[in-house]
Scaffold this active site. Structure first.
Site, PDB file in Angstrom:
ATOM      1  N   HIS A 100      78.846 128.487 138.094  1.00 21.08           N
ATOM      2  CA  HIS A 100      80.018 128.672 137.233  1.00 21.08           C
ATOM      3  C   HIS A 100      81.285 128.695 138.059  1.00 21.08           C
ATOM      4  O   HIS A 100      81.311 129.231 139.161  1.00 21.08           O
ATOM      5  CB  HIS A 100      79.910 129.960 136.400  1.00 21.08           C
ATOM      6  CG  HIS A 100      79.547 131.176 137.196  1.00 21.08           C
ATOM      7  ND1 HIS A 100      78.250 131.439 137.600  1.00 21.08           N
ATOM      8  CD2 HIS A 100      80.300 132.186 137.673  1.00 21.08           C
ATOM      9  CE1 HIS A 100      78.225 132.565 138.287  1.00 21.08           C
ATOM     10  NE2 HIS A 100      79.454 133.041 138.361  1.00 21.08           N
ATOM     11  N   HIS A 102      85.029 130.137 138.264  1.00 20.66           N
ATOM     12  CA  HIS A 102      85.930 131.169 137.740  1.00 20.66           C
ATOM     13  C   HIS A 102      87.346 130.598 137.685  1.00 20.66           C
ATOM     14  O   HIS A 102      87.836 130.064 138.683  1.00 20.66           O
ATOM     15  CB  HIS A 102      85.983 132.375 138.679  1.00 20.66           C
ATOM     16  CG  HIS A 102      84.719 133.175 138.764  1.00 20.66           C
ATOM     17  ND1 HIS A 102      84.521 134.330 138.036  1.00 20.66           N
ATOM     18  CD2 HIS A 102      83.601 133.010 139.501  1.00 20.66           C
ATOM     19  CE1 HIS A 102      83.329 134.843 138.339  1.00 20.66           C
ATOM     20  NE2 HIS A 102      82.739 134.057 139.224  1.00 20.66           N
TER      21      HIS A 102
HETATM   22  P1  AMP Z   1      79.434 135.803 139.800  1.00 18.42           P
HETATM   23  O1  AMP Z   1      79.506 137.075 140.586  1.00 18.42           O
HETATM   24  O2  AMP Z   1      80.272 134.703 140.404  1.00 18.42           O
HETATM   25  O3  AMP Z   1      78.012 135.385 139.526  1.00 18.42           O
HETATM   26  O4  AMP Z   1      80.140 136.119 138.428  1.00 18.42           O
HETATM   27  C1  AMP Z   1      79.451 136.375 137.243  1.00 18.42           C
HETATM   28  C2  AMP Z   1      80.496 136.656 136.185  1.00 18.42           C
HETATM   29  O5  AMP Z   1      79.843 136.619 134.938  1.00 18.42           O
HETATM   30  C3  AMP Z   1      81.152 138.034 136.319  1.00 18.42           C
HETATM   31  O6  AMP Z   1      82.551 137.868 136.446  1.00 18.42           O
HETATM   32  C4  AMP Z   1      80.759 138.734 135.029  1.00 18.42           C
HETATM   33  O7  AMP Z   1      81.781 139.553 134.525  1.00 18.42           O
HETATM   34  C5  AMP Z   1      80.444 137.573 134.104  1.00 18.42           C
HETATM   35  N1  AMP Z   1      79.487 137.855 133.044  1.00 18.42           N
HETATM   36  C6  AMP Z   1      78.275 138.445 133.164  1.00 18.42           C
HETATM   37  N2  AMP Z   1      77.665 138.504 131.965  1.00 18.42           N
HETATM   38  C7  AMP Z   1      78.507 137.912 131.070  1.00 18.42           C
HETATM   39  C8  AMP Z   1      78.463 137.669 129.668  1.00 18.42           C
HETATM   40  N3  AMP Z   1      77.397 138.026 128.914  1.00 18.42           N
HETATM   41  N4  AMP Z   1      79.510 137.052 129.073  1.00 18.42           N
HETATM   42  C9  AMP Z   1      80.575 136.680 129.810  1.00 18.42           C
HETATM   43  N5  AMP Z   1      80.688 136.888 131.127  1.00 18.42           N
HETATM   44  C10 AMP Z   1      79.673 137.505 131.757  1.00 18.42           C
END
Ligand code: AMP
Length: 139
Positions: A100, A102
């Site tokens: 993903h 950001h």
């Molecule tokens: P990463 O540390 O790059 O894997 O970031 C994962 C991101 O996913 C974090 O910023 C979380 O806040 C976000 N996240 C986790 N679960 C959900 C969800 N159900 N809906 C939207 N964002 C999420």
């Protein structure tokens, strides 16, 4: 699609997500625990763990959506700039194993820093080593 992937579950509609854009190969939704107002995640629809796992078409689809959304997000939350980044792998801070991007809106005086802080202390790299690294990558 992976059964135990939270982002695949959002795409499938099994858990709620604030989806803001969708194409054939990519989808974007608001981060549920945002670093700033408008923090958005852009993901491939196919379950791919790391950046290198994406096909060229998936990679293009994800970045096309990043390109399309940044001005829309900026307008929606009146941002001054964005930090756009990927935690590619657990050692880089990736917690959700579905690749993903950001998009984090940034605001003048928000107290944040540049993406450079993500890598910790800068190493002391000689010109020779820079040449070797460049050659190894280019090979
Ligand atoms: P990463 O540390 O790059 O894997 O970031 C994962 C991101 O996913 C974090 O910023 C979380 O806040 C976000 N996240 C986790 N679960 C959900 C969800 N159900 N809906 C939207 N964002 C999420």
């Amino acid at each position: 699609m992976s059964d135990d992937c939270i982002f695949c579950s959002i795409i499938a509609g099994d858990i709620p997500g604030r989806i803001v854009a969708e194409t054939d190969d990519a989808v974007a939704f608001l981060d549920a625990n945002p670093m700033s107002r408008g923090h958005t995640l852009v993901i491939p629809k196919a379950h791919r763990e790391r950046v290198a796992d994406l096909s060229r078409a998936e990679s293009r689809a994800v970045f096309d959506l990043v390109h399309e959304l940044t001005p829309r997000i900026e307008a929606a939350v009146d941002a001054d700039a964005h930090t756009v980044g990927i935690n590619d792998g657990p050692d880089a801070g990736q917690e959700v194993p579905h690749a993903h991007v950001h998009i984090i809106p940034r605001f003048e005086g928000d107290g944040g820093g540049p993406i450079h802080v993500a890598a910790g202390e800068r190493p002391d790299v000689s010109d020779e080593e820079l040449d070797e690294i460049a050659a190894a990558v280019a090979e």
